[in-house]
Each structure stands twice: as C-alpha cells, then as structure tokens.
Design a protein around this motif. Sequence first.
Motif, short mmCIF file in Angstrom:
data_model
loop_
_atom_site.label_atom_id
_atom_site.label_comp_id
_atom_site.label_asym_id
_atom_site.label_seq_id
_atom_site.Cartn_x
_atom_site.Cartn_y
_atom_site.Cartn_z
N LEU A 1 41.87 40.75 86.27
CA LEU A 1 40.50 40.99 86.79
C LEU A 1 39.50 40.25 85.92
O LEU A 1 39.39 40.53 84.71
N ASP A 2 38.76 39.34 86.52
CA ASP A 2 37.80 38.57 85.72
C ASP A 2 36.59 38.22 86.59
O ASP A 2 36.73 37.88 87.77
N LYS A 3 35.42 38.30 85.99
CA LYS A 3 34.17 38.00 86.70
C LYS A 3 33.95 36.49 86.82
O LYS A 3 33.10 36.05 87.59
N GLU B 1 31.56 40.04 76.86
CA GLU B 1 30.70 38.96 76.37
C GLU B 1 31.08 38.84 74.90
O GLU B 1 31.08 39.85 74.17
N SER B 2 31.39 37.61 74.44
CA SER B 2 32.07 37.50 73.14
C SER B 2 31.37 36.65 72.09
O SER B 2 31.85 36.57 70.97
N HIS B 3 30.23 36.03 72.44
CA HIS B 3 29.66 35.09 71.46
C HIS B 3 28.44 35.68 70.74
O HIS B 3 27.43 35.99 71.38
N PRO C 1 24.17 42.45 67.82
CA PRO C 1 24.30 43.12 69.13
C PRO C 1 25.73 43.03 69.66
O PRO C 1 26.23 43.98 70.26
N TYR C 2 26.41 41.91 69.42
CA TYR C 2 27.81 41.79 69.87
C TYR C 2 28.67 42.87 69.21
O TYR C 2 29.36 43.64 69.89
N SER C 3 28.64 42.92 67.87
CA SER C 3 29.55 43.85 67.19
C SER C 3 29.15 45.30 67.48
O SER C 3 30.02 46.17 67.58
N SER D 1 27.94 46.34 70.29
CA SER D 1 28.44 46.68 71.64
C SER D 1 29.95 46.92 71.60
O SER D 1 30.46 47.80 72.30
N LYS D 2 30.67 46.16 70.78
CA LYS D 2 32.13 46.38 70.68
C LYS D 2 32.40 47.71 69.96
O LYS D 2 33.33 48.44 70.32
N ALA D 3 31.61 48.02 68.93
CA ALA D 3 31.79 49.29 68.23
C ALA D 3 31.56 50.46 69.20
O ALA D 3 32.32 51.43 69.22
P1 NAD Z 1 35.91 34.90 76.17
O1 NAD Z 1 34.42 34.94 76.14
O2 NAD Z 1 36.62 33.60 76.01
O3 NAD Z 1 36.44 35.52 77.56
C1 NAD Z 1 35.89 36.69 78.10
C2 NAD Z 1 36.37 36.81 79.53
O4 NAD Z 1 35.82 38.03 80.09
C3 NAD Z 1 35.92 35.67 80.44
O5 NAD Z 1 36.98 35.22 81.25
C4 NAD Z 1 34.83 36.30 81.30
O6 NAD Z 1 34.71 35.70 82.60
C5 NAD Z 1 35.28 37.75 81.38
N1 NAD Z 1 34.18 38.68 81.64
C6 NAD Z 1 32.98 38.73 80.98
N2 NAD Z 1 32.21 39.69 81.52
C7 NAD Z 1 32.95 40.28 82.51
C8 NAD Z 1 32.69 41.34 83.42
N3 NAD Z 1 31.50 41.99 83.43
N4 NAD Z 1 33.67 41.70 84.28
C9 NAD Z 1 34.87 41.04 84.29
N5 NAD Z 1 35.14 40.00 83.48
C10 NAD Z 1 34.19 39.63 82.60
O7 NAD Z 1 36.38 35.96 75.10
P2 NAD Z 1 37.66 35.93 74.11
O8 NAD Z 1 37.31 35.18 72.90
O9 NAD Z 1 38.85 35.56 74.90
O10 NAD Z 1 37.73 37.48 73.72
C11 NAD Z 1 38.50 38.40 74.50
C12 NAD Z 1 38.38 39.78 73.90
O11 NAD Z 1 38.89 39.75 72.57
C13 NAD Z 1 36.96 40.29 73.80
O12 NAD Z 1 36.96 41.66 74.09
C14 NAD Z 1 36.57 40.05 72.35
O13 NAD Z 1 35.62 41.00 71.91
C15 NAD Z 1 37.91 40.24 71.66
N6 NAD Z 1 38.08 39.49 70.40
C16 NAD Z 1 37.81 38.15 70.35
C17 NAD Z 1 38.04 37.46 69.15
C18 NAD Z 1 37.82 35.96 69.04
O14 NAD Z 1 37.97 35.39 67.95
N7 NAD Z 1 37.51 35.27 70.12
C19 NAD Z 1 38.51 38.14 68.02
C20 NAD Z 1 38.78 39.52 68.12
C21 NAD Z 1 38.56 40.18 69.32
#
Ligand code: NAD
Length: 350
Positions: A36-38, A88-90, A156-158, A160-162
């Motif tokens: 499932l992906d947006k 949202e990850s950035h 805000p990112y961290s 939201s994850k917390a």
């Molecule tokens: P990314 O930004 O590359 O991918 C995120 C994905 O989520 C995308 O495909 C996007 O389309 C989808 N998405 C976003 N909003 C959505 C929504 N409302 N509904 C459905 N899909 C949605 O992120 P990533 O780097 O692959 O990270 C994946 C997970 O791992 C995240 O939860 C992130 O917090 C966590 N994480 C990432 C890292 C890292 O170094 N990148 C490290 C630790 C944890």
Amino acid sequence: MSQPKTILITGGAGFIGSHVIRLFVHKYPQYKIVNLDKLTYAGNLENIRDVEKASNYEFVKGDIQDKNFLTKLFEEKNITDVLHLAAESHVDRSISGPMDFIMTNIVGTANLLEAARNYWKDENHIFYHISTDEVYGSLGAEGFFEETTAYDPRSPYSASKASSDHLVRAYHHTYKLPVKISNCSNNYGSHQFPEKLIPLMINNIKHNKPLPVYGKGENVRDWLWVEDHARAIDVIFHTGKIGETYNIGGWNEWTNIALVKFLCQIMDRKLNRAAGESEKLISYVTDRAGHDLRYAIDATKIKNELGWMPSIKFEEGLEKTVDWYLQNENWVNAITSGDYQKYYEAHYKG
Ligand code: NAD
Ligand code: TYD
C-alpha cells in the motif's frame, strides 16, 4: 493450523520499503504481500518493477490518512499482519513543512492501528512499526542509544515518528494489539531518493555541482546498508518478541565531512578524475535548524537475542551504491527533474 498470512506492507514503493518488498515476495512465496503506497514524490513504482508480476504480490495505491479506505482494505484483503513503513521521511522537508509529517506519520499510523484493532479478533497477528533512532534525540561525543533510552525528539520528523511509536506501544498496553517496533540508524543503498545525503552527493559530484555540507560537517551519523535493514526487519517480524523494541544499527559512525570526502575519492576513481578533484566541489552551507549532532545505535539486543549482524562493510556497500547510481542514470534523471528541481533550488538557495 494458523491461517495463511496476507501481509500489508505500507510504503513499499519508497527506498527501504522496496527492499523489504523484494525480500518478502521472493523469500516467502507462501505469504500474500499487499503493498500500500500513496506514491508521493518519494514513492516510485520503478523501485519495484521486478516484483510486480509475482503471483504473491499486489500493489494498491492509497493513503494511510484515509481511515475508511483502510477499514475496507483490511476486510477486502483479509489482512493478517502489517509491516508499516509509509512515512514522510526527510528531516529538511519536515522543517519547511511539518503538517504532512503530522498527518501521515501520526494520524496515518493511528488510522492503521485502528483498522488493525477493529479487524483482528485474536492475537495471531503482528503489527510491526518501522521507526528511526532519531526519536532518541541527539548524542554528544560519547554514548549510544539503547532500547531503554528516553525519547527526546527534536525535529518535526523525529517528533512525528516518536508520536507514532508511542501510539503503537499504547495500543499494545491498552488493547493488547500484538505489536513490534524497531528503531534504525541512517540507511544507504540503491533506490534512495536523492534528497538524502549520500545519493545527493553522488549525483552532485557526477554533475560537478557544489556539495552542500551543512555547518562544519561535524555531525555524526551511523550508516547501515539498506539490505541489512531489510534482513533485520525479516528477523524481527519472524522471531522478535511481541511488545518489544529492537534497535538496529551498523556500528559505523562517520562525520558528514569525512563521508563526503570518502565519496569524492570513490567518484574520482570511477569517473577517471585526478585524485582530489571532486573534493574541490565541497561547499559549507548554512546549518540545518536544530541539527542533531550525533546518532549512534547500540544494537547488542538484536545481535544477542535474534542473531542479526550487518553483513557487509561500509566501504563495500558504498562502492555498490555508487555503482548503482552511475548505472541507473534514467532512474535518477526521472526523479531529479520537475518538482525535485524546484525543491532543490528553494532549499539550497544562497
Ligand atoms: P521514503 O521517503 O523513501 O518512502 C516513504 C514511502 O511512503 C514512499 O513510497 C511514499 O509514497 C509512501 N507514503 C508517504 N506518505 C504516505 C501515505 N500518507 N500513505 C501511503 N503511503 C505513503 O522513506 P524510507 O527512507 O524508505 O523510510 C521508510 C520508513 O523507514 C519510514 O517510516 C522511516 O521513518 C523509517 N526509517 C528510515 C530510515 C532512513 O535512513 N531512510 C532510517 C530509519 C527508519
Ligand atoms: P540526511 O540524509 O537528510 O539524514 P538525517 O537528517 O535523517 O540524518 O542527512 C544526513 C546528514 O547529512 C545530516 O547530518 C544532515 C547532513 N546533510 C548535509 O550536510 N547536506 C545535505 O545536503 C543533506 C541532505 C544532509
């Protein structure tokens, strides 16, 4: 006998999610995988082209912010387990626009928890939330984040994850939802959106563009090969204990400036440039607001309890990553045009 698993993997078109999808689809033909992906700017179906025809795989475009949609999806697909990666990850984007992070990472996770709580009638399920070490805050020169470290998110990112981690734990304690959480350090590897440090630098070195190092480049990150993260997720999903948290890290700390210089050396060699040529592109720019100084993970628990260890050395992983980006020019070009160019110009202006 337990019922066959239909695993909902959210965010499977993103960077880490696409590696998790690939691993699960190939390794577990007995599971049905629903991705499932947006498809936000960070989601890209090209990341998972190689699995789209697999008989145990299905892609569903949808938004975890939509609770009714999730309720129906659980019923229609008979979802038995969740691997939740959509987010949202950035960090930089969370500073310029926090609301998307609050809506997807907090409200979206709450919606998924509600869908699971309402649909699952017994404890034979797993809701596994994939999270970040950034929830623990920032370290000084010494020490490591452990599973017991108090949360102290600062972007805000961290934050939201917390919040989403707290919600997942609350659903376990209150409703006995069978949950697992892992908090991982910075990932690197193929298919990472080039807004993040490593692919951004590879792309800029290649095109002889300035290499924007925030502040003095002294911030420290612990880097892990994305396929090792996917393996850890596999191990935790299958053998981790319900209700537990596992830290995942690479025992691989680098200051940003040392890492960028190392990438420059690799790229000089790959592009047949004179030694030291790419380093001339380094440009120190205004620091990130509230920039966390150091992240470092103590991954002893997953090593001792579940037998997981990183599989490859950073030097080897970085070399493979550079090769992937150099060999996949079309992938990079397709996503660095258009909206990304606008983001880049606005973010790095001046
Ligand atoms: P990314 O930004 O590359 O991918 C995120 C994905 O989520 C995308 O495909 C996007 O389309 C989808 N998405 C976003 N909003 C959505 C929504 N409302 N509904 C459905 N899909 C949605 O992120 P990533 O780097 O692959 O990270 C994946 C997970 O791992 C995240 O939860 C992130 O917090 C966590 N994480 C990432 C890292 C890292 O170094 N990148 C490290 C630790 C944890
Ligand atoms: P990033 O890849 O955005 O991951 P995170 O902020 O989640 O750790 O950044 C990694 C480190 O690199 C972080 O200390 C910020 C720094 N950085 C730069 O110096 N320049 C850049 O252009 C970017 C994107 C990041």
